[in-house]
Design an enzyme around this catalytic site. Structure first.
Site, PDB file in Angstrom:
ATOM      1  N   LYS A 260       0.855  -1.035  -0.139  1.00  0.00           N
ATOM      2  CA  LYS A 260      -0.132   0.091  -0.031  1.00  0.00           C
ATOM      3  C   LYS A 260       0.853   1.431  -0.031  1.00  0.00           C
ATOM      4  CE  LYS A 260      -1.109   0.206   4.738  1.00  0.00           C
ATOM      5  NZ  LYS A 260      -2.158   0.177   5.591  1.00  0.00           N
ATOM      6  N   ARG A 261       2.303   1.016   0.538  1.00  0.00           N
ATOM      7  CA  ARG A 261       3.034   2.369   0.356  1.00  0.00           C
ATOM      8  C   ARG A 261       3.573   2.376  -0.940  1.00  0.00           C
ATOM      9  NH1 ARG A 261       2.098   5.158   4.821  1.00  0.00           N
ATOM     10  NH2 ARG A 261       1.312   3.365   6.316  1.00  0.00           N
TER      11      ARG A 261
END
Ligand code: GLU
Length: 506
Positions: free
Chosen positions: A265-266
């Site tokens: 998700k980063r």
């Protein structure tokens, strides 16, 4: 078995927003179900209360609905006869199943405290090994296998903390079949006696998942590769209950654009692309961008995801949802990780934007026009249609059509240097007069008259027409110059040429 209705489920845990890997899992389940005329269920796996994230469940449902992946059955208003579809609401039923396994010898009570287990883990680590709670260690541990029935009863009556663990057979191998990977072998001695149930009244994922898949009559389990390692345990659980296991398909990972490692998700906001379908406002206050808010059309997003790990062995890239349903099968899902390509993702959006009707395209860009103070009237709609093919996202409309509404006060210096020569201004003023005179007779006549003048004067069309373009647009870009003139109208065209001539001064 073969004539049984296909039923698949998407079973996310509400531990955070759904990332594109999760959406793809839901999509493949949906496509498979619809291809087979079956049902697509949504089940919320919220047994791990410690990892519960407020808002995640609503986010998951909203995302599926935005994508058009409407569950046939699911929590709240989604309907279905196999509910509840939220595991926390099914809590009461799991104990009975855990008890069944204890009584048929496939499970046992264990009383080891977290501290004791931690110490055992550290001890094993110090010797360069991993601690496994299974046949190799269980005889020396604090569990019901080492107690008399009386001692067990006494212990349970005391009401202390316990867990129920699955009893993995001591020896041998197990071969499980995956629809994508074929047969996969595991050594039983490497598997853990996983916890199935805890004395706080909650089942673990493994027990709840199997009980629910069975009672909801799931025929195919399609899920991420990270669950492949749990498959032997799950198959053994089916055997222990005496149930027929569903078929399994483990989907390949989605990899970072570099191809190295799982897309996380980063990666998204760091790499300038969203990894979430909708914008996610985390409880921490952090905001993660979403495909919807970035201006992706849901059909483009779905089309891109469908091809991230699957293709039907043709060159086709653009599919409607119905075409995907017709073409999809699990055998064509790749075994190795699928590399996420942000540029290709934009390309898909562009293809879908290009294919929008003029009305839909106008609706797509109108909020951007309005926020720039532009009146969204019929004329604006015509202007937008002219540059539709050049836009990938709504905000691109300002770059490609902004000049129609707001005249440039600056002119691209590089383009000017290249295209606007000494004497150009005088010719442009004559051309503006011609436009003024011929405008009412239509594009063709106006075109022929302007080009006729340029030829007569021996001008380079490449130079003079681009100079005209710079005068009208501000840069040497844009659609057909006479389309621009028509859209601007004769007065505005003449005014822009005069203003440019004044500013450029050569
Ligand atoms: N709750 C699991 C997850 O969050 C589902 C795994 C499965 O589909 O069996 O991924």
């Amino acid at each position: 078995m073969t004539d049984k209705k296909v039923r698949v489920r998407f079973a996310p845990s509400p531990t955070g927003p759904l990332h594109i890997g999760g959406v793809r899992t839901a999509l493949y389940n949906y496509l498979f179900a619809k291809h087979c005329g079956g049902d697509f269920l949504l089940r919320i796996e919220d047994t791990d209360q410690n990892r519960y994230v407020p808002g995640a469940e609503e986010y998951i449902i909203k995302s599926l609905l935005w994508c058009g992946l409407v569950p046939d059955e699911g929590p709240d208003g989604l309907g279905g006869n196999y509910g509840p579809y939220r595991q926390s609401e099914r809590k009461a039923m799991y104990k009975e199943y855990a008890d069944t396994l204890v009584s048929n010898g496939w499970a046992y009570y264990a009383f080891d405290t977290p501290e004791e287990l931690d110490a055992l883990r550290k001890e094993a680590e110090a010797q360069g090994k991993a601690f496994i709670y299974n046949a190799s260690t269980r005889a020396a541990l604090n569990n019901s296998l080492n107690m008399t029935p009386e001692a067990l009863k006494a212990k349970l009556d005391q009401g202390g903390h316990y867990v129920i663990r699955f009893k993995i057979p001591a020896e041998g191998d197990i071969t499980v079949h995956d629809m994508i990977r074929g047969d996969v072998h595991f050594h039983l001695s490497e598997l853990d006696d996983k916890v199935l149930y805890k004395s706080d009244g909650m089942p673990t994922y493994h027990l709840a998942n199997i009980v629910d898949d069975h009672t909801m009559e799931i025929t195919h389990v399609i899920r991420g590769e990270e669950w492949l390692a749990s498959m032997p345990l799950h198959v053994l659980l089916y055997r222990a209950f005496g149930w027929t296991a569903p078929q399994f398909a483990h989907l390949p990972l989605i990899l970072k654009p570099s191809g190295k490692g799982k897309l996380s998700k980063r990666d998204g906001d760091q790499g300038g692309f969203p990894v979430f379908p909708l914008e996610w406002h985390a409880p921490t206050g952090e905001v993660f961008s979403g495909y919807r808010e970035k201006g992706y059309l849901k059909d483009a997003f779905i089309n891109m995801l469908a091809l991230l790990g699957w293709n039907d062995s043709t060159e086709q890239e653009i599919y409607t949802m119905d075409e995907l349903i017709a073409a999809f099968n699990l055998e064509k899902v790749g075994k190795s990780g699928a590399r996420f390509d942000p540029e290709k993702t934009k390309w898909f959006n562009q293809q879908y934007v290009k294919a929008l009707s003029d009305d839909d395209f106008f609706a797509f860009v109108s909020p951007v026009l309005a926020s720039n103070g532009i009146t969204t009237d019929a004329h604006a709609k015509e202007v937008c249609a002219l540059v539709k093919e050049r836009c990938t996202f709504p905000e691109d409309i300002m770059e490609h059509a902004g000049y129609f509404f707001i005249a440039s006060t600056e002119y691209d210096a590089v383009a000017l240097k290249k295209r606007w020569k000494e004497g150009s201004s005088a010719h442009l003023l004559v051309m503006a007069d011609i436009i003024n005179e011929k405008f009412a007779q239509g594009k063709e006549v106006m075109h022929d008259a302007v080009i006729g003048y340029a030829n007569e004067q021996g001008l380079s069309l490449g130079l003079i027409m681009n100079a005209l373009r710079i005068a009208l647009v501000g840069t040497a870009k844009g659609p057909d110059i006479f389309d621009i003139v028509q859209m601007l109208g004769k007065d505005e065209t003449v005014a822009r040429v005069k203003r440019a001539v004044e500013v450029v001064k050569i």
